[in-house]
Enzyme design. Structure first.
Site, PDB file in Angstrom:
ATOM      1  N   ILE A  38      57.058 -54.125 -41.512  1.00  0.00           N
ATOM      2  CA  ILE A  38      58.161 -53.157 -41.458  1.00  0.00           C
ATOM      3  C   ILE A  38      58.517 -52.612 -42.849  1.00  0.00           C
ATOM      4  O   ILE A  38      59.047 -51.508 -42.973  1.00  0.00           O
ATOM      5  CB  ILE A  38      59.395 -53.778 -40.764  1.00  0.00           C
ATOM      6  CG1 ILE A  38      60.282 -52.736 -40.142  1.00  0.00           C
ATOM      7  CG2 ILE A  38      60.173 -54.672 -41.719  1.00  0.00           C
ATOM      8  CD1 ILE A  38      61.329 -53.316 -39.196  1.00  0.00           C
ATOM      9  N   GLN A 100      58.179 -66.738 -49.455  1.00  0.00           N
ATOM     10  CA  GLN A 100      58.208 -66.662 -47.980  1.00  0.00           C
ATOM     11  C   GLN A 100      59.638 -66.404 -47.515  1.00  0.00           C
ATOM     12  O   GLN A 100      60.529 -67.224 -47.767  1.00  0.00           O
ATOM     13  CB  GLN A 100      57.678 -67.960 -47.354  1.00  0.00           C
ATOM     14  CG  GLN A 100      57.583 -67.874 -45.841  1.00  0.00           C
ATOM     15  CD  GLN A 100      57.090 -69.170 -45.187  1.00  0.00           C
ATOM     16  OE1 GLN A 100      56.965 -70.195 -45.846  1.00  0.00           O
ATOM     17  NE2 GLN A 100      56.837 -69.116 -43.899  1.00  0.00           N
ATOM     18  N   HIS A 106      52.525 -66.469 -41.352  1.00  0.00           N
ATOM     19  CA  HIS A 106      51.946 -65.128 -41.266  1.00  0.00           C
ATOM     20  C   HIS A 106      51.032 -64.881 -42.452  1.00  0.00           C
ATOM     21  O   HIS A 106      51.254 -65.404 -43.542  1.00  0.00           O
ATOM     22  CB  HIS A 106      53.026 -64.047 -41.187  1.00  0.00           C
ATOM     23  CG  HIS A 106      54.040 -64.102 -42.283  1.00  0.00           C
ATOM     24  ND1 HIS A 106      55.092 -64.997 -42.287  1.00  0.00           N
ATOM     25  CD2 HIS A 106      54.171 -63.385 -43.418  1.00  0.00           C
ATOM     26  CE1 HIS A 106      55.831 -64.814 -43.370  1.00  0.00           C
ATOM     27  NE2 HIS A 106      55.282 -63.854 -44.085  1.00  0.00           N
ATOM     28  N   HIS A 108      49.553 -61.847 -44.774  1.00  0.00           N
ATOM     29  CA  HIS A 108      49.628 -60.431 -45.160  1.00  0.00           C
ATOM     30  C   HIS A 108      48.208 -59.907 -45.380  1.00  0.00           C
ATOM     31  O   HIS A 108      47.409 -60.559 -46.068  1.00  0.00           O
ATOM     32  CB  HIS A 108      50.376 -60.267 -46.486  1.00  0.00           C
ATOM     33  CG  HIS A 108      51.826 -60.626 -46.441  1.00  0.00           C
ATOM     34  ND1 HIS A 108      52.817 -59.688 -46.275  1.00  0.00           N
ATOM     35  CD2 HIS A 108      52.458 -61.825 -46.564  1.00  0.00           C
ATOM     36  CE1 HIS A 108      53.998 -60.293 -46.297  1.00  0.00           C
ATOM     37  NE2 HIS A 108      53.814 -61.591 -46.468  1.00  0.00           N
TER      38      HIS A 108
HETATM   39  P1  DGP Z   1      57.173 -63.001 -46.448  1.00  0.00           P
HETATM   40  O1  DGP Z   1      58.039 -62.491 -47.557  1.00  0.00           O
HETATM   41  O2  DGP Z   1      55.809 -63.468 -46.907  1.00  0.00           O
HETATM   42  O3  DGP Z   1      57.885 -64.002 -45.582  1.00  0.00           O
HETATM   43  O4  DGP Z   1      56.880 -61.698 -45.562  1.00  0.00           O
HETATM   44  C1  DGP Z   1      57.635 -61.341 -44.467  1.00  0.00           C
HETATM   45  C2  DGP Z   1      57.273 -59.921 -44.133  1.00  0.00           C
HETATM   46  O5  DGP Z   1      57.723 -59.656 -42.825  1.00  0.00           O
HETATM   47  C3  DGP Z   1      57.906 -58.872 -45.035  1.00  0.00           C
HETATM   48  O6  DGP Z   1      56.868 -58.173 -45.715  1.00  0.00           O
HETATM   49  C4  DGP Z   1      58.657 -57.958 -44.109  1.00  0.00           C
HETATM   50  C5  DGP Z   1      58.140 -58.314 -42.753  1.00  0.00           C
HETATM   51  N1  DGP Z   1      59.134 -58.263 -41.691  1.00  0.00           N
HETATM   52  C6  DGP Z   1      60.320 -58.902 -41.664  1.00  0.00           C
HETATM   53  N2  DGP Z   1      60.966 -58.633 -40.518  1.00  0.00           N
HETATM   54  C7  DGP Z   1      60.143 -57.830 -39.786  1.00  0.00           C
HETATM   55  C8  DGP Z   1      60.254 -57.224 -38.510  1.00  0.00           C
HETATM   56  O7  DGP Z   1      61.235 -57.366 -37.786  1.00  0.00           O
HETATM   57  N3  DGP Z   1      59.214 -56.457 -38.111  1.00  0.00           N
HETATM   58  C9  DGP Z   1      58.088 -56.276 -38.882  1.00  0.00           C
HETATM   59  N4  DGP Z   1      57.121 -55.503 -38.393  1.00  0.00           N
HETATM   60  N5  DGP Z   1      57.951 -56.831 -40.095  1.00  0.00           N
HETATM   61  C10 DGP Z   1      58.971 -57.598 -40.538  1.00  0.00           C
END
Ligand code: DGP
Length: 144
Positions: A38, A100, A106, A108
């Site tokens: 997102i 994180q 997850h 990336h």
């Molecule tokens: P990290 O910082 O490694 O935990 O990455 C989490 C990622 O998840 C961050 O890049 C933004 C993404 N993210 C958080 N909430 C959502 C969501 O509701 N939808 C999507 N598509 N991505 C999200």
């Protein structure tokens, strides 16, 4: 999905895996889901998750980890073949100290297009001269 034992009702990625929160899905099978981030670092930045809730990379069962990385590889290949990326970064952050923010495993998959894109995802050598590398290698080996 909600009946699976590893499900956290307060976890945003569990809600996405369960279809309760929408996402831009790019891959799905029984165990793995991939969707666009997102808040992308670059065009096509994708996330690969296990549908089951695991707090981070360190606690994911091997079979699911292998499946997730196989999907990450396919997405990286598609970013190159379809989006024209010149490469990609495959990153998983473990715990807050490492960046994180979502406590559900997850990966990336971040496509890279431009050497001057300003993204600081590459690790730079730091303090190596101050470290006793042979001792460190032994310490890690004890835990394997
Ligand atoms: P990290 O910082 O490694 O935990 O990455 C989490 C990622 O998840 C961050 O890049 C933004 C993404 N993210 C958080 N909430 C959502 C969501 O509701 N939808 C999507 N598509 N991505 C999200």
């Amino acid at each position: 999905m909600a009946n699976k034992h590893n499900f956290d009702p307060d976890c945003i990625f569990c809600k996405i895996a369960d279809g309760k929160i929408p996402c831009l899905k790019i891959y799905e099978d029984e165990d793995i889901l991939a969707f666009l981030d997102i808040s992308p670092s670059s065009k096509g930045h994708a996330l690969v998750i296990t549908k089951e809730h695991f707090a981070n990379f360190l606690v994911v069962p091997h079979d699911l980890l292998a499946k997730a990385y196989e999907v990450a590889q396919k997405i990286g290949q598609a970013q190159v073949s379809q989006l024209g990326a010149k490469g990609c970064n495959i990153i998983t952050n473990v715990n807050e100290i490492a960046g994180q923010s979502v406590k559900h495993f997850h990966i990336h998959v971040i496509p890279r297009y431009d050497p001057n894109d300003g993204l600081e995802l590459n690790f730079k050598p730091k303090m190596i001269e101050k470290l006793n590398l042979p001792v460190l290698a032994e310490e890690i080996k004890k835990g394997l």
